[in-house]
Design a protein around this motif. Structure first.
Motif, PDB file in Angstrom:
ATOM      1  N   ARG A 125       0.298 -13.004   7.614  1.00 15.36           N
ATOM      2  CA  ARG A 125       0.293 -13.527   6.242  1.00 15.36           C
ATOM      3  C   ARG A 125       1.183 -12.722   5.289  1.00 15.36           C
ATOM      4  NH1 ARG A 125      -6.123 -14.288   5.662  1.00 15.36           N
ATOM      5  NH2 ARG A 125      -5.605 -14.460   3.458  1.00 15.36           N
ATOM      6  N   GLY A 126       1.946 -11.776   5.846  1.00 10.31           N
ATOM      7  CA  GLY A 126       2.839 -10.966   5.021  1.00 10.31           C
ATOM      8  C   GLY A 126       2.171  -9.793   4.336  1.00 10.31           C
ATOM      9  N   PHE A 127       0.896  -9.562   4.617  1.00 13.65           N
ATOM     10  CA  PHE A 127       0.196  -8.464   3.969  1.00 13.65           C
ATOM     11  C   PHE A 127       0.743  -7.101   4.392  1.00 13.65           C
ATOM     12  CE2 PHE A 127      -3.837 -11.217   3.534  1.00 13.65           C
ATOM     13  CZ  PHE A 127      -3.464 -11.630   2.270  1.00 13.65           C
ATOM     14  N   ALA A 128       1.124  -6.944   5.651  1.00 15.06           N
ATOM     15  CA  ALA A 128       1.630  -5.650   6.116  1.00 15.06           C
ATOM     16  C   ALA A 128       2.867  -5.235   5.329  1.00 15.06           C
ATOM     17  CB  ALA A 128       1.929  -5.698   7.614  1.00 15.06           C
ATOM     18  N   THR A 129       3.777  -6.171   5.116  1.00 14.71           N
ATOM     19  CA  THR A 129       4.992  -5.865   4.342  1.00 14.71           C
ATOM     20  C   THR A 129       4.640  -5.534   2.897  1.00 14.71           C
ATOM     21  OG1 THR A 129       6.278  -7.305   5.792  1.00 14.71           O
ATOM     22  CG2 THR A 129       7.250  -6.754   3.649  1.00 14.71           C
ATOM     23  N   GLU A 130       3.706  -6.277   2.331  1.00 15.31           N
ATOM     24  CA  GLU A 130       3.277  -6.042   0.946  1.00 15.31           C
ATOM     25  C   GLU A 130       2.654  -4.653   0.797  1.00 15.31           C
ATOM     26  OE1 GLU A 130       0.294  -8.413  -2.095  1.00 15.31           O
ATOM     27  OE2 GLU A 130       1.360  -9.568  -0.558  1.00 15.31           O
ATOM     28  N   ILE A 131       1.803  -4.282   1.743  1.00 19.30           N
ATOM     29  CA  ILE A 131       1.153  -2.972   1.725  1.00 19.30           C
ATOM     30  C   ILE A 131       2.181  -1.862   1.941  1.00 19.30           C
ATOM     31  CG2 ILE A 131      -0.458  -1.493   2.992  1.00 19.30           C
ATOM     32  CD1 ILE A 131      -1.991  -4.188   3.640  1.00 19.30           C
ATOM     33  N   ALA A 132       3.027  -2.016   2.950  1.00 21.94           N
ATOM     34  CA  ALA A 132       4.034  -0.999   3.242  1.00 21.94           C
ATOM     35  C   ALA A 132       4.962  -0.784   2.052  1.00 21.94           C
ATOM     36  CB  ALA A 132       4.825  -1.369   4.494  1.00 21.94           C
ATOM     37  N   SER A 133       5.366  -1.861   1.405  1.00 23.93           N
ATOM     38  CA  SER A 133       6.233  -1.748   0.220  1.00 23.93           C
ATOM     39  C   SER A 133       5.555  -0.944  -0.879  1.00 23.93           C
ATOM     40  CB  SER A 133       6.600  -3.134  -0.311  1.00 23.93           C
ATOM     41  OG  SER A 133       7.401  -3.819   0.605  1.00 23.93           O
ATOM     42  N   ALA A 134       4.282  -1.226  -1.102  1.00 22.96           N
ATOM     43  CA  ALA A 134       3.551  -0.519  -2.166  1.00 22.96           C
ATOM     44  C   ALA A 134       3.416   0.970  -1.868  1.00 22.96           C
ATOM     45  CB  ALA A 134       2.175  -1.157  -2.359  1.00 22.96           C
ATOM     46  N   VAL A 135       3.040   1.321  -0.635  1.00 31.42           N
ATOM     47  CA  VAL A 135       2.864   2.747  -0.341  1.00 31.42           C
ATOM     48  C   VAL A 135       4.205   3.476  -0.322  1.00 31.42           C
ATOM     49  CG1 VAL A 135       0.625   2.499   0.778  1.00 31.42           C
ATOM     50  CG2 VAL A 135       2.670   2.484   2.170  1.00 31.42           C
ATOM     51  N   VAL A 136       5.254   2.817   0.141  1.00 28.42           N
ATOM     52  CA  VAL A 136       6.579   3.455   0.132  1.00 28.42           C
ATOM     53  C   VAL A 136       7.038   3.703  -1.309  1.00 28.42           C
ATOM     54  CG1 VAL A 136       9.033   3.069   0.628  1.00 28.42           C
ATOM     55  CG2 VAL A 136       7.319   2.720   2.420  1.00 28.42           C
ATOM     56  N   ARG A 137       6.902   2.707  -2.174  1.00 27.28           N
ATOM     57  CA  ARG A 137       7.290   2.895  -3.592  1.00 27.28           C
ATOM     58  C   ARG A 137       6.525   4.061  -4.207  1.00 27.28           C
ATOM     59  NH1 ARG A 137       7.098  -2.593  -3.817  1.00 27.28           N
ATOM     60  NH2 ARG A 137       5.026  -2.561  -4.753  1.00 27.28           N
ATOM     61  N   HIS A 138       5.230   4.096  -3.954  1.00 33.85           N
ATOM     62  CA  HIS A 138       4.412   5.176  -4.515  1.00 33.85           C
ATOM     63  C   HIS A 138       4.841   6.531  -3.945  1.00 33.85           C
ATOM     64  CE1 HIS A 138       1.061   6.889  -6.636  1.00 33.85           C
ATOM     65  NE2 HIS A 138       0.564   7.392  -5.516  1.00 33.85           N
ATOM     66  N   GLY A 139       5.068   6.576  -2.642  1.00 33.57           N
ATOM     67  CA  GLY A 139       5.498   7.823  -2.015  1.00 33.57           C
ATOM     68  C   GLY A 139       6.831   8.323  -2.552  1.00 33.57           C
ATOM     69  N   VAL A 140       7.776   7.407  -2.712  1.00 42.90           N
ATOM     70  CA  VAL A 140       9.085   7.779  -3.249  1.00 42.90           C
ATOM     71  C   VAL A 140       8.929   8.339  -4.663  1.00 42.90           C
ATOM     72  CG1 VAL A 140      11.312   6.845  -4.026  1.00 42.90           C
ATOM     73  CG2 VAL A 140      10.434   6.265  -1.749  1.00 42.90           C
ATOM     74  N   SER A 141       8.033   7.741  -5.451  1.00 41.12           N
ATOM     75  CA  SER A 141       7.824   8.233  -6.821  1.00 41.12           C
ATOM     76  C   SER A 141       7.212   9.633  -6.838  1.00 41.12           C
ATOM     77  CB  SER A 141       6.945   7.267  -7.617  1.00 41.12           C
ATOM     78  OG  SER A 141       5.583   7.367  -7.239  1.00 41.12           O
ATOM     79  N   LEU A 142       6.480   9.993  -5.789  1.00 35.30           N
ATOM     80  CA  LEU A 142       5.834  11.308  -5.729  1.00 35.30           C
ATOM     81  C   LEU A 142       6.720  12.396  -5.143  1.00 35.30           C
ATOM     82  CD1 LEU A 142       2.305  10.258  -4.416  1.00 35.30           C
ATOM     83  CD2 LEU A 142       2.854  11.073  -6.726  1.00 35.30           C
ATOM     84  N   VAL A 143       7.436  12.081  -4.055  1.00 37.06           N
ATOM     85  CA  VAL A 143       8.151  13.141  -3.331  1.00 37.06           C
ATOM     86  C   VAL A 143       9.624  12.859  -3.099  1.00 37.06           C
ATOM     87  CG1 VAL A 143       6.081  13.989  -2.156  1.00 37.06           C
ATOM     88  CG2 VAL A 143       7.477  12.239  -1.056  1.00 37.06           C
ATOM     89  N   GLY A 144      10.086  11.664  -3.428  1.00 39.35           N
ATOM     90  CA  GLY A 144      11.486  11.335  -3.190  1.00 39.35           C
ATOM     91  C   GLY A 144      11.672  10.628  -1.860  1.00 39.35           C
ATOM     92  N   ARG A 145      12.666   9.808  -1.811  1.00 35.13           N
ATOM     93  CA  ARG A 145      12.962   8.947  -0.664  1.00 35.13           C
ATOM     94  C   ARG A 145      13.144   9.719   0.641  1.00 35.13           C
ATOM     95  NH1 ARG A 145      14.361   3.795  -0.743  1.00 35.13           N
ATOM     96  NH2 ARG A 145      15.558   2.980   0.992  1.00 35.13           N
ATOM     97  N   GLU A 146      13.761  10.874   0.566  1.00 36.65           N
ATOM     98  CA  GLU A 146      14.087  11.640   1.768  1.00 36.65           C
ATOM     99  C   GLU A 146      12.863  12.224   2.471  1.00 36.65           C
ATOM    100  OE1 GLU A 146      14.304  14.445  -1.762  1.00 36.65           O
ATOM    101  OE2 GLU A 146      14.845  12.367  -1.366  1.00 36.65           O
ATOM    102  N   HIS A 147      11.692  12.181   1.833  1.00 37.74           N
ATOM    103  CA  HIS A 147      10.487  12.772   2.406  1.00 37.74           C
ATOM    104  C   HIS A 147       9.517  11.754   3.001  1.00 37.74           C
ATOM    105  CE1 HIS A 147      11.416  16.830   1.110  1.00 37.74           C
ATOM    106  NE2 HIS A 147      11.843  16.302  -0.022  1.00 37.74           N
TER     107      HIS A 147
END
Length: 190
Positions: A125-147
Motif C-alpha cells: 500500500r506504499g506505507f513502507a516508502t512513506e515511513i522510510a521517507s519520514a525517518v530519513v528526512r528526520h534523520g538528515v535533519s538531526l545528523v546530516g545526510r552522510e550519517h
C-alpha cells in the motif's frame, strides 16, 4: 516525558512507544512471514518482545545508552493509523549497533540506521516508502545526510526498491550473524 518526536505523514503517525503497544508488537514479531528478512528469520516470543518494548520505553524517556547517541535520534517509533489508531508496524531511526558497524566496516561516525517493519495487512500500500521517507528526512535533519545508513537482507527485494525510492544506494554486501546483508548509504545530493 518522551525525548523523541512524533512524525506525521500523509496517512500515518510515527510516535514514541507506549506500554499499550505490546500486543501490536507481539503480533508483528510473532508473524513468521513478517520476520522472514528480520533478524535471523525467526519469530520472537512474547517475553522477548516485552523485553524489547521495555528497552524502547527507556530510550524514549532517557535516550539511548549507545556511546555515540545523538540527542533526538528516537530509536523505535510505533506506526499507527491516525483515524483508527490501528497498529501498522514499527519504524526505527537508531544509532547503529557497534557489532553491526564492525561487520560492515567503514561506516560514518556517528552512523544512524533507518528502517521499518510492517504488519502483513499493510503490505503493498506504499506505507513502507512513506515511513522510510519520514525517518530519513528526520534523520538528515538531526545528523546530516552522510550519517544515515540502512541495512537489508540481500534477498529482501521489496525493501531494496523502497530504499532506492527514498535515495539510498547499495555500497556493499557483508555478513552479519549468519545473514548476507546489503549496506546502503544515502546518495549524495548534487
Amino acid at each position: 516525558m518522551a525525548l523523541i518526536s512524533t512524525l506525521v505523514t500523509d496517512r500515518l503517525v510515527l510516535r514514541p512507544p507506549s506500554p499499550g503497544d505490546l500486543d501490536g508488537l507481539v503480533g508483528l514479531f510473532g508473524d513468521l512471514e513478517v520476520m522472514r528478512f528480520v533478524g535471523n528469520g525467526k519469530v520472537f516470543s512474547s517475553v522477548q518482545v516485552a523485553h524489547m518494548l521495555e528497552t524502547m520505553l527507556a530510550e524514549a524517556r532517557h535516550g539511548s545508552a549507545h556511546p555515540s547517541w545523538v540527542p533526538g535520534v528516537p530509536g523505535a517509533l510505533m506506526v499507527v493509523d491516525p483515524g483508527s489508531q490501528e497498529f501498522v508496524g514499527m519504524a526505527v531511526l537508531r544509532m547503529l549497533a557497534p557489532d553491526l558497524a564492525l561487520a560492515i566496516g567503514g561506516c560514518p561516525e556517528p552512523a544512524v540506521e533507518a528502517g521499518y517493519v510492517l504488519g502483513r495487512a499493510f503490505w503493498g500500500r506504499g506505507f513502507a516508502t512513506e515511513i522510510a521517507s519520514a525517518v530519513v528526512r528526520h534523520g538528515v535533519s538531526l545528523v546530516g545526510r552522510e550519517h544515515i545508513i540502512a541495512v537489508a537482507d540481500v534477498g529482501n527485494t521489496v525493501s531494496h526498491r523502497v530504499l532506492g525510492k527514498v535515495g539510498f544506494s547499495v555500497v556493499k554486501e557483508f555478513d552479519y550473524r549468519d545473514m548476507r546483508m546489503n549496506y546502503w548509504r544515502l546518495t549524495p545530493l548534487g
